[in-house]
Design a protein around this motif. Structure first.
Motif, mmCIF file in Angstrom:
data_model
loop_
_atom_site.group_PDB
_atom_site.id
_atom_site.type_symbol
_atom_site.label_atom_id
_atom_site.label_comp_id
_atom_site.label_asym_id
_atom_site.label_seq_id
_atom_site.Cartn_x
_atom_site.Cartn_y
_atom_site.Cartn_z
ATOM 1 N N LEU A 288 -8.657 -23.372 8.061
ATOM 2 C CA LEU A 288 -8.141 -22.173 8.728
ATOM 3 C C LEU A 288 -8.922 -20.932 8.321
ATOM 4 N N GLU A 289 -9.231 -20.782 7.042
ATOM 5 C CA GLU A 289 -9.971 -19.597 6.603
ATOM 6 C C GLU A 289 -11.339 -19.518 7.288
ATOM 7 N N SER A 290 -12.019 -20.646 7.390
ATOM 8 C CA SER A 290 -13.320 -20.684 8.064
ATOM 9 C C SER A 290 -13.171 -20.363 9.554
ATOM 10 N N TYR A 291 -12.093 -20.831 10.143
ATOM 11 C CA TYR A 291 -11.810 -20.573 11.558
ATOM 12 C C TYR A 291 -11.596 -19.080 11.787
ATOM 13 N N LEU A 292 -10.817 -18.446 10.918
ATOM 14 C CA LEU A 292 -10.585 -17.003 11.031
ATOM 15 C C LEU A 292 -11.890 -16.227 10.847
ATOM 16 N N LEU A 293 -12.706 -16.638 9.896
ATOM 17 C CA LEU A 293 -14.000 -15.981 9.668
ATOM 18 C C LEU A 293 -14.936 -16.177 10.861
ATOM 19 N N ARG A 294 -14.877 -17.339 11.480
ATOM 20 C CA ARG A 294 -15.678 -17.601 12.684
ATOM 21 C C ARG A 294 -15.252 -16.662 13.809
ATOM 22 N N ILE A 295 -13.969 -16.526 14.020
ATOM 23 C CA ILE A 295 -13.468 -15.620 15.061
ATOM 24 C C ILE A 295 -13.927 -14.196 14.767
ATOM 25 N N LEU A 296 -13.781 -13.780 13.536
ATOM 26 C CA LEU A 296 -14.172 -12.420 13.153
ATOM 27 C C LEU A 296 -15.679 -12.197 13.333
ATOM 28 N N PRO B 107 -15.665 -9.808 16.816
ATOM 29 C CA PRO B 107 -15.164 -8.804 15.866
ATOM 30 C C PRO B 107 -13.986 -8.023 16.446
ATOM 31 N N THR B 108 -13.009 -7.803 15.593
ATOM 32 C CA THR B 108 -11.822 -7.061 16.001
ATOM 33 C C THR B 108 -11.264 -6.351 14.769
ATOM 34 N N THR B 109 -10.155 -5.698 14.944
ATOM 35 C CA THR B 109 -9.570 -4.913 13.863
ATOM 36 C C THR B 109 -8.614 -5.753 13.010
ATOM 37 N N ASN B 110 -8.331 -5.252 11.817
ATOM 38 C CA ASN B 110 -7.322 -5.898 10.965
ATOM 39 C C ASN B 110 -5.966 -5.892 11.647
ATOM 40 N N GLU B 111 -5.709 -4.867 12.453
ATOM 41 C CA GLU B 111 -4.438 -4.756 13.167
ATOM 42 C C GLU B 111 -4.186 -5.984 14.045
ATOM 43 N N VAL B 112 -5.236 -6.491 14.660
ATOM 44 C CA VAL B 112 -5.102 -7.676 15.512
ATOM 45 C C VAL B 112 -4.679 -8.874 14.680
ATOM 46 N N VAL C 151 -5.089 -14.095 18.872
ATOM 47 C CA VAL C 151 -6.184 -13.131 18.791
ATOM 48 C C VAL C 151 -6.582 -12.678 20.195
ATOM 49 N N THR C 152 -6.618 -13.594 21.121
ATOM 50 C CA THR C 152 -6.949 -13.249 22.511
ATOM 51 C C THR C 152 -5.945 -12.243 23.063
ATOM 52 N N VAL C 153 -4.678 -12.531 22.903
ATOM 53 C CA VAL C 153 -3.613 -11.651 23.409
ATOM 54 C C VAL C 153 -3.618 -10.309 22.686
ATOM 55 N N VAL D 258 -11.837 -2.461 23.493
ATOM 56 C CA VAL D 258 -12.950 -3.381 23.710
ATOM 57 C C VAL D 258 -12.501 -4.774 23.274
ATOM 58 N N PHE D 259 -12.604 -5.716 24.190
ATOM 59 C CA PHE D 259 -12.286 -7.098 23.858
ATOM 60 C C PHE D 259 -13.214 -7.995 24.655
ATOM 61 N N TYR D 260 -13.179 -9.270 24.388
ATOM 62 C CA TYR D 260 -14.108 -10.219 24.986
ATOM 63 C C TYR D 260 -13.441 -10.994 26.107
#
Length: 121
Positions: A13-21, A25-30, A68-70, A78-80
């Motif tokens: 999971l940690e690697s998955y979150l780092l991959r998404i980031l 890239p997005t904010t900590n708020e997301v 994360v998408t939502v 700005v989003f993807y």
């Protein structure tokens, strides 16, 4: 059930979150909003069905990429595209589209998080 994978993903999971980031890239708020949404989903599931909403190794990756998408679309100017989120998340775009809708339904389309609620998390 739509979030339940046939197999546990091999990426931690940690690697998955780092991959998404890294690739979206997005904010900590997301990322912080995911905790709020997961708690809301659990509460709403319990209130409406009396069932416990379980987050486990079979569904957490799909919950995260859908969340994360939502949340990115809600909180960020700005989003993807969904195709990018799907590629980064390792899912077909059609599946992510479905997960995004399920995520919204499980949150009763209530995405607003007050500043006070965000601070609690």
């Amino acid at each position: 059930l739509s979030f339940h994978a046939r197999n546990i993903p091999t990426i931690p999971l940690e690697s998955y979150l780092l991959r998404i980031l890294k690739y979206c890239p997005t904010t900590n708020e997301v990322f912080l909003s995911l905790l709020v949404y997961f708690d809301r989903m659990a509460r709403l599931a319990n209130e409406s069905t009396g069932r416990t909403f379980v987050i486990d190794s079979y569904n957490i990756h799909r919950l995260v990429i859908a969340g994360v998408t939502v949340a990115s679309k809600f909180f960020s100017d700005v989003f993807y595209t969904n195709s990018r989120y799907a590629k980064v998340g390792g899912l077909p775009q059609s599946e992510l589209n479905q997960l995004e809708l399920q995520f919204l339904l499980l949150n009763d389309f209530r995405l607003m998080i007050s500043e006070e609620e965000m601070q609690r998390y």
